[in-house]
Design a protein around this motif. Sequence first.
Motif, PDB file in Angstrom:
ATOM      1  N   ALA A  33       8.129  43.477  20.660  1.00 22.39           N
ATOM      2  CA  ALA A  33       8.283  42.767  19.386  1.00 22.39           C
ATOM      3  C   ALA A  33       8.753  43.706  18.287  1.00 22.39           C
ATOM      4  CB  ALA A  33       6.958  42.111  19.003  1.00 22.39           C
ATOM      5  N   LYS A  34       8.241  44.939  18.260  1.00 21.81           N
ATOM      6  CA  LYS A  34       8.665  45.898  17.229  1.00 21.81           C
ATOM      7  C   LYS A  34      10.148  46.234  17.357  1.00 21.81           C
ATOM      8  CE  LYS A  34       4.185  48.124  16.431  1.00 21.81           C
ATOM      9  NZ  LYS A  34       3.422  49.396  16.482  1.00 21.81           N
ATOM     10  N   THR A  35      10.629  46.302  18.592  1.00 18.99           N
ATOM     11  CA  THR A  35      12.050  46.575  18.815  1.00 18.99           C
ATOM     12  C   THR A  35      12.902  45.421  18.305  1.00 18.99           C
ATOM     13  OG1 THR A  35      11.525  47.891  20.774  1.00 18.99           O
ATOM     14  CG2 THR A  35      13.792  47.097  20.566  1.00 18.99           C
ATOM     15  N   LEU A  36      12.436  44.190  18.563  1.00 15.79           N
ATOM     16  CA  LEU A  36      13.165  43.026  18.068  1.00 15.79           C
ATOM     17  C   LEU A  36      13.186  42.999  16.544  1.00 15.79           C
ATOM     18  CD1 LEU A  36      11.895  40.274  20.537  1.00 15.79           C
ATOM     19  CD2 LEU A  36      14.205  41.242  20.418  1.00 15.79           C
ATOM     20  N   ALA A  37      12.066  43.321  15.920  1.00 15.60           N
ATOM     21  CA  ALA A  37      12.001  43.334  14.461  1.00 15.60           C
ATOM     22  C   ALA A  37      12.980  44.353  13.891  1.00 15.60           C
ATOM     23  CB  ALA A  37      10.578  43.642  14.002  1.00 15.60           C
ATOM     24  N   ARG A  38      13.036  45.513  14.517  1.00 12.46           N
ATOM     25  CA  ARG A  38      13.954  46.552  14.053  1.00 12.46           C
ATOM     26  C   ARG A  38      15.404  46.114  14.238  1.00 12.46           C
ATOM     27  NH1 ARG A  38      11.634  50.218  16.530  1.00 12.46           N
ATOM     28  NH2 ARG A  38      12.925  50.363  18.418  1.00 12.46           N
ATOM     29  N   LYS A  39      15.693  45.504  15.362  1.00 16.36           N
ATOM     30  CA  LYS A  39      17.058  45.074  15.652  1.00 16.36           C
ATOM     31  C   LYS A  39      17.500  43.961  14.713  1.00 16.36           C
ATOM     32  CE  LYS A  39      19.970  43.302  19.373  1.00 16.36           C
ATOM     33  NZ  LYS A  39      21.063  44.236  19.108  1.00 16.36           N
ATOM     34  N   LEU A  40      16.583  43.008  14.434  1.00 18.81           N
ATOM     35  CA  LEU A  40      16.928  41.890  13.577  1.00 18.81           C
ATOM     36  C   LEU A  40      16.818  42.226  12.091  1.00 18.81           C
ATOM     37  CD1 LEU A  40      16.621  40.422  16.337  1.00 18.81           C
ATOM     38  CD2 LEU A  40      15.569  38.537  15.086  1.00 18.81           C
ATOM     39  N   SER A  45       6.003  39.910  11.677  1.00 21.84           N
ATOM     40  CA  SER A  45       5.472  38.537  11.620  1.00 21.84           C
ATOM     41  C   SER A  45       6.570  37.505  11.832  1.00 21.84           C
ATOM     42  CB  SER A  45       4.777  38.299  10.279  1.00 21.84           C
ATOM     43  OG  SER A  45       5.691  38.480   9.203  1.00 21.84           O
ATOM     44  N   THR A  46       7.779  37.837  11.372  1.00 28.57           N
ATOM     45  CA  THR A  46       8.910  36.914  11.563  1.00 28.57           C
ATOM     46  C   THR A  46       9.256  36.793  13.040  1.00 28.57           C
ATOM     47  OG1 THR A  46       9.808  37.466   9.388  1.00 28.57           O
ATOM     48  CG2 THR A  46      11.322  36.466  10.973  1.00 28.57           C
ATOM     49  N   VAL A  47       9.192  37.910  13.753  1.00 25.04           N
ATOM     50  CA  VAL A  47       9.466  37.879  15.195  1.00 25.04           C
ATOM     51  C   VAL A  47       8.469  36.966  15.896  1.00 25.04           C
ATOM     52  CG1 VAL A  47       9.459  39.246  17.326  1.00 25.04           C
ATOM     53  CG2 VAL A  47      10.533  40.152  15.264  1.00 25.04           C
ATOM     54  N   TYR A  48       7.210  37.105  15.564  1.00 21.98           N
ATOM     55  CA  TYR A  48       6.195  36.248  16.192  1.00 21.98           C
ATOM     56  C   TYR A  48       6.419  34.779  15.834  1.00 21.98           C
ATOM     57  CZ  TYR A  48       3.692  40.539  17.337  1.00 21.98           C
ATOM     58  OH  TYR A  48       3.344  41.766  17.841  1.00 21.98           O
ATOM     59  N   HIS A  49       6.846  34.530  14.588  1.00 21.27           N
ATOM     60  CA  HIS A  49       7.111  33.157  14.151  1.00 21.27           C
ATOM     61  C   HIS A  49       8.266  32.551  14.952  1.00 21.27           C
ATOM     62  CE1 HIS A  49       7.680  29.711  11.498  1.00 21.27           C
ATOM     63  NE2 HIS A  49       8.959  30.046  11.382  1.00 21.27           N
ATOM     64  N   VAL A  50       9.321  33.355  15.168  1.00 17.26           N
ATOM     65  CA  VAL A  50      10.511  32.862  15.856  1.00 17.26           C
ATOM     66  C   VAL A  50      10.262  32.719  17.357  1.00 17.26           C
ATOM     67  CG1 VAL A  50      12.858  33.510  16.535  1.00 17.26           C
ATOM     68  CG2 VAL A  50      12.156  33.716  14.147  1.00 17.26           C
ATOM     69  N   THR A  51       9.538  33.658  17.949  1.00 16.41           N
ATOM     70  CA  THR A  51       9.362  33.640  19.406  1.00 16.41           C
ATOM     71  C   THR A  51       8.350  32.597  19.870  1.00 16.41           C
ATOM     72  OG1 THR A  51       7.730  35.425  19.253  1.00 16.41           O
ATOM     73  CG2 THR A  51      10.027  36.052  19.703  1.00 16.41           C
ATOM     74  N   GLY A  52       7.490  32.130  18.975  1.00 23.89           N
ATOM     75  CA  GLY A  52       6.484  31.140  19.367  1.00 23.89           C
ATOM     76  C   GLY A  52       7.081  29.916  20.041  1.00 23.89           C
ATOM     77  N   PRO A  53       8.028  29.218  19.385  1.00 19.48           N
ATOM     78  CA  PRO A  53       8.635  28.043  20.024  1.00 19.48           C
ATOM     79  C   PRO A  53       9.432  28.394  21.276  1.00 19.48           C
ATOM     80  CG  PRO A  53       9.008  28.013  17.642  1.00 19.48           C
ATOM     81  CD  PRO A  53       8.464  29.368  17.974  1.00 19.48           C
ATOM     82  N   LEU A  60      11.514  32.112  26.763  1.00 19.23           N
ATOM     83  CA  LEU A  60      11.028  33.480  26.865  1.00 19.23           C
ATOM     84  C   LEU A  60       9.681  33.484  27.571  1.00 19.23           C
ATOM     85  CD1 LEU A  60      11.624  34.948  23.263  1.00 19.23           C
ATOM     86  CD2 LEU A  60      13.036  35.336  25.293  1.00 19.23           C
ATOM     87  N   VAL A  61       9.336  34.633  28.149  1.00 18.77           N
ATOM     88  CA  VAL A  61       7.977  34.881  28.616  1.00 18.77           C
ATOM     89  C   VAL A  61       7.547  36.222  28.025  1.00 18.77           C
ATOM     90  CG1 VAL A  61       8.159  33.574  30.768  1.00 18.77           C
ATOM     91  CG2 VAL A  61       8.835  35.976  30.734  1.00 18.77           C
ATOM     92  N   ARG A  62       6.234  36.386  27.842  1.00 17.92           N
ATOM     93  CA  ARG A  62       5.721  37.633  27.271  1.00 17.92           C
ATOM     94  C   ARG A  62       5.013  38.415  28.373  1.00 17.92           C
ATOM     95  NH1 ARG A  62       3.354  36.662  21.746  1.00 17.92           N
ATOM     96  NH2 ARG A  62       1.879  35.399  22.925  1.00 17.92           N
ATOM     97  N   THR A  63       5.431  39.646  28.585  1.00 20.34           N
ATOM     98  CA  THR A  63       4.825  40.517  29.581  1.00 20.34           C
ATOM     99  C   THR A  63       4.101  41.655  28.865  1.00 20.34           C
ATOM    100  OG1 THR A  63       6.668  42.084  29.772  1.00 20.34           O
ATOM    101  CG2 THR A  63       6.851  40.029  31.018  1.00 20.34           C
ATOM    102  N   ALA A  64       3.479  42.531  29.644  1.00 24.81           N
ATOM    103  CA  ALA A  64       2.781  43.670  29.046  1.00 24.81           C
ATOM    104  C   ALA A  64       3.748  44.595  28.311  1.00 24.81           C
ATOM    105  CB  ALA A  64       2.038  44.448  30.137  1.00 24.81           C
ATOM    106  N   GLU A  65       5.024  44.602  28.726  1.00 29.08           N
ATOM    107  CA  GLU A  65       6.022  45.474  28.097  1.00 29.08           C
ATOM    108  C   GLU A  65       6.750  44.819  26.940  1.00 29.08           C
ATOM    109  OE1 GLU A  65       8.332  48.130  30.906  1.00 29.08           O
ATOM    110  OE2 GLU A  65       7.762  46.493  32.239  1.00 29.08           O
ATOM    111  N   GLY A  66       6.758  43.492  26.900  1.00 26.12           N
ATOM    112  CA  GLY A  66       7.487  42.801  25.844  1.00 26.12           C
ATOM    113  C   GLY A  66       8.014  41.467  26.322  1.00 26.12           C
ATOM    114  N   TYR A  67       9.040  40.985  25.649  1.00 19.18           N
ATOM    115  CA  TYR A  67       9.614  39.669  25.948  1.00 19.18           C
ATOM    116  C   TYR A  67      10.711  39.777  27.006  1.00 19.18           C
ATOM    117  CZ  TYR A  67       7.254  38.204  21.677  1.00 19.18           C
ATOM    118  OH  TYR A  67       6.309  37.938  20.724  1.00 19.18           O
TER     119      TYR A  67
END
Length: 254
Positions: A33-40, A45-53, A60-67
């Motif tokens: 998620a931190k990598t996505l936030a940096r890239k976007l 919090s925005t990443v979590y908001h967007v990835t929820g749906p 998407l699926v969430r693994t121990a390493e990320g999305y």
Amino acid sequence: MPATPSPSPGPRTVDRALAVLDAVADADRPVAAKTLARKLGCALSTVYHVTGPLLARGYLVRTAEGYAPGPRVPVLHRSHQRHHGLGAGTGELLGRLRRTTGAEAYHTAYRDGLITVVDTTAPVTDATHPFTPGPEDRAHATAHGKALLAALPRPLRRRYLAEHGMARFTERTITSAERFEAEAARVRGQGFAVSVGEADLAYTCLAVALPERGDGIVHALSVSLPTADFVRRQGELRAALARAVPEFPALPES
């Protein structure tokens, strides 16, 4: 990962959701998620908001390493193939072509003014490969684009080139509509198209358009390989493509 594309018109949340999907699809392992936030360029919090749906809908699926891509993604791919009148047989044909030639193989299609790389044997994680599934914005410089455009009536071909432009990618790229008309005539005359380093100097591709199937879509099969290997293998590749054309799957029953 590749640079983030420019935002597209439309709601910002939708654009960010698509940017997340692109980032995850382009990566060769789960994306944190931190990598996505940096890239976007947005808050965590925005990443979590967007990835929820996207998680809820299976994109998407969430693994121990990320999305990572979710189970809905292959469904979209099958739907894309179905809308192009294709089934599993096309992928099998590309696989045989890849094994026969040792070159990456592709299925490309023209439909309603757009050219799309529908499927390929090239690994999706190969970021160095110049031809990947999705919209083809270099059709005038690729063999599959030339084969498809040469099969169109002249007005549709000229409209496509006018709407999509003829950008120069290498010193070999054709950037004149009149020169392209001569190239299209040559493609029709010899029955195949070649692009020697026109889209990418390191690669050469060879393509054939498929006979009209009555579905309003123009299809092409092609292969690509390093330009340095093309000269000694041109005849072999042409023969392999010619053998593959009649094996292209017929329209599936509705």
